[in-house]
Design a protein around this motif. Sequence first.
Motif, mmCIF file in Angstrom:
data_model
loop_
_atom_site.group_PDB
_atom_site.id
_atom_site.type_symbol
_atom_site.label_atom_id
_atom_site.label_comp_id
_atom_site.label_asym_id
_atom_site.label_seq_id
_atom_site.Cartn_x
_atom_site.Cartn_y
_atom_site.Cartn_z
ATOM 1 N N VAL A 175 -103.935 154.081 -20.730
ATOM 2 C CA VAL A 175 -105.002 153.663 -21.642
ATOM 3 C C VAL A 175 -105.991 152.817 -20.833
ATOM 4 C CG1 VAL A 175 -103.589 153.706 -23.738
ATOM 5 C CG2 VAL A 175 -103.701 151.611 -22.348
ATOM 6 N N GLU A 176 -107.049 152.396 -21.477
ATOM 7 C CA GLU A 176 -107.994 151.490 -20.835
ATOM 8 C C GLU A 176 -107.646 150.044 -21.184
ATOM 9 O OE1 GLU A 176 -111.821 152.733 -22.231
ATOM 10 O OE2 GLU A 176 -112.039 154.250 -20.651
ATOM 11 N N PHE A 177 -108.041 149.135 -20.314
ATOM 12 C CA PHE A 177 -107.901 147.717 -20.632
ATOM 13 C C PHE A 177 -109.205 147.005 -20.307
ATOM 14 C CE2 PHE A 177 -107.157 147.426 -16.093
ATOM 15 C CZ PHE A 177 -107.577 146.152 -15.732
ATOM 16 N N THR A 178 -109.461 145.946 -21.039
ATOM 17 C CA THR A 178 -110.597 145.084 -20.757
ATOM 18 C C THR A 178 -110.135 143.643 -20.843
ATOM 19 O OG1 THR A 178 -112.917 144.626 -21.296
ATOM 20 C CG2 THR A 178 -111.407 144.909 -23.139
ATOM 21 N N ILE A 179 -110.966 142.733 -20.377
ATOM 22 C CA ILE A 179 -110.635 141.306 -20.388
ATOM 23 C C ILE A 179 -111.787 140.555 -21.035
ATOM 24 C CG2 ILE A 179 -110.131 139.277 -18.972
ATOM 25 C CD1 ILE A 179 -108.973 141.196 -16.879
ATOM 26 N N VAL A 180 -111.464 139.683 -21.970
ATOM 27 C CA VAL A 180 -112.494 138.895 -22.649
ATOM 28 C C VAL A 180 -112.100 137.423 -22.600
ATOM 29 C CG1 VAL A 180 -113.102 140.799 -24.190
ATOM 30 C CG2 VAL A 180 -111.409 139.111 -24.924
ATOM 31 N N PRO A 181 -113.082 136.524 -22.638
ATOM 32 C CA PRO A 181 -112.747 135.099 -22.681
ATOM 33 C C PRO A 181 -112.220 134.724 -24.057
ATOM 34 C CG PRO A 181 -115.105 135.393 -22.908
ATOM 35 C CD PRO A 181 -114.537 136.754 -22.643
ATOM 36 N N PHE A 182 -111.294 133.798 -24.084
ATOM 37 C CA PHE A 182 -110.732 133.363 -25.366
ATOM 38 C C PHE A 182 -110.172 131.960 -25.194
ATOM 39 C CE2 PHE A 182 -107.343 133.081 -28.601
ATOM 40 C CZ PHE A 182 -108.069 133.443 -29.729
ATOM 41 N N THR A 183 -110.428 131.109 -26.179
ATOM 42 C CA THR A 183 -109.879 129.755 -26.165
ATOM 43 C C THR A 183 -108.887 129.622 -27.306
ATOM 44 O OG1 THR A 183 -111.869 128.801 -25.182
ATOM 45 C CG2 THR A 183 -110.390 127.296 -26.346
ATOM 46 N N ALA A 184 -107.622 129.465 -26.953
ATOM 47 C CA ALA A 184 -106.577 129.309 -27.963
ATOM 48 C C ALA A 184 -106.522 127.853 -28.410
ATOM 49 C CB ALA A 184 -105.230 129.742 -27.395
ATOM 50 N N ARG A 185 -106.275 127.651 -29.696
ATOM 51 C CA ARG A 185 -106.158 126.304 -30.251
ATOM 52 C C ARG A 185 -104.838 126.184 -31.012
ATOM 53 N NH1 ARG A 185 -110.910 128.027 -32.210
ATOM 54 N NH2 ARG A 185 -110.179 127.857 -34.360
ATOM 55 N N TRP A 186 -104.240 125.028 -30.898
ATOM 56 C CA TRP A 186 -102.965 124.784 -31.558
ATOM 57 C C TRP A 186 -103.001 123.398 -32.173
ATOM 58 C CZ3 TRP A 186 -99.122 126.964 -33.732
ATOM 59 C CH2 TRP A 186 -97.892 126.314 -33.904
#
Length: 341
Positions: free
Chosen positions: A261-272
């Motif tokens: 399959v294809e993959f991509t990468i995106v920025p993400f900020t997880a919060r807890w």
Amino acid sequence: MKKLDIIFKTLMSLTIVIFITSCEIDSFAESDEHSFGEIIAPSNVQITANVVGQDADNPNGDGSGEVEFTVTADNAISYKFVNGGAETVKADGKITYTFTSLGVNSYTISAIAMGAGGTTSSQNITVDVLVSYVPPAELIAALTTGTWKMSKDEKGHLGVAAGLNADNSANAANWGAPIPWWWSADPLAKANTAIYDDRYTFSDWDADAGKGKFSFNVGPDGAIFGKEEPMKADLGGDRGATSTGDPNYEYEFYPYENYEVEFTIVPFTARWDWNQDGKYEDTDAGQEIYPGEKIIFSGKGFLGFYVGNQEFFIWERSDTRIRYTTIGFDGNSWHGIINNE
């Protein structure tokens, strides 16, 4: 009588002095008056925008998000720019903004020309700007080097914790707990399943397209490991596999084929919302903040233990190790660690 004459002469002298002083003061007051002339407000306000990299093939710029603004006006002393409520004074009428929202977005900038006596005139301009995310070079280099597998000899290479399920008392903000505190697998804990011979390969990264190829090799056993419910729903029924039943309802050996399959990468900020482990805590908001990246697979691509999601947030990474979570069909956060062979 002589005494009265002296008093009269004294009063007359004081009156003359006061009159002369008053005249002098009035004279100074008249001479101190200044004429400021006519106060003219700035006019003919013109604002232009140069979207960096803009041309016929790239109407919204080169993806850097950088835009140069210039304002001119007649009778202006200085200028002020307003971007999203933030004001910046620029005497020369020039400013550069770098926008960061991914994709093509519209931004309105106000330019205020300031003139004599506090007069102002303004003009707005709206620009469409492209912002493209460029993943860290070291992450791409690490992913596309060699082959990846579950870190089976490491404590916590699989695990689960609170996520986004509705009854989650931990109140995860947007991606679940940062560590698997409900259950954390001991080394080789799942040796009786299909997971340890699976291999993952990332390749053919296309920087312009922002995507690459992901290959999943199911290994000699021809099977994968995961939760019964999403496997049956997403991957084609039970395929003849037998569920473990209550309480876990898992397929330890679910027949499956190699795939790409294809993959991509995106920025993400997880919060807890809890101070779970003391890292990255934002004390103002009372949350832990984890800036990072997500790996997103097309189709039914996944890593490790199948729980029905194709998005995987990276909590920690090095050249040879990645610790991730994905939000499962049940709303829980399912953890995994992979390493490079």
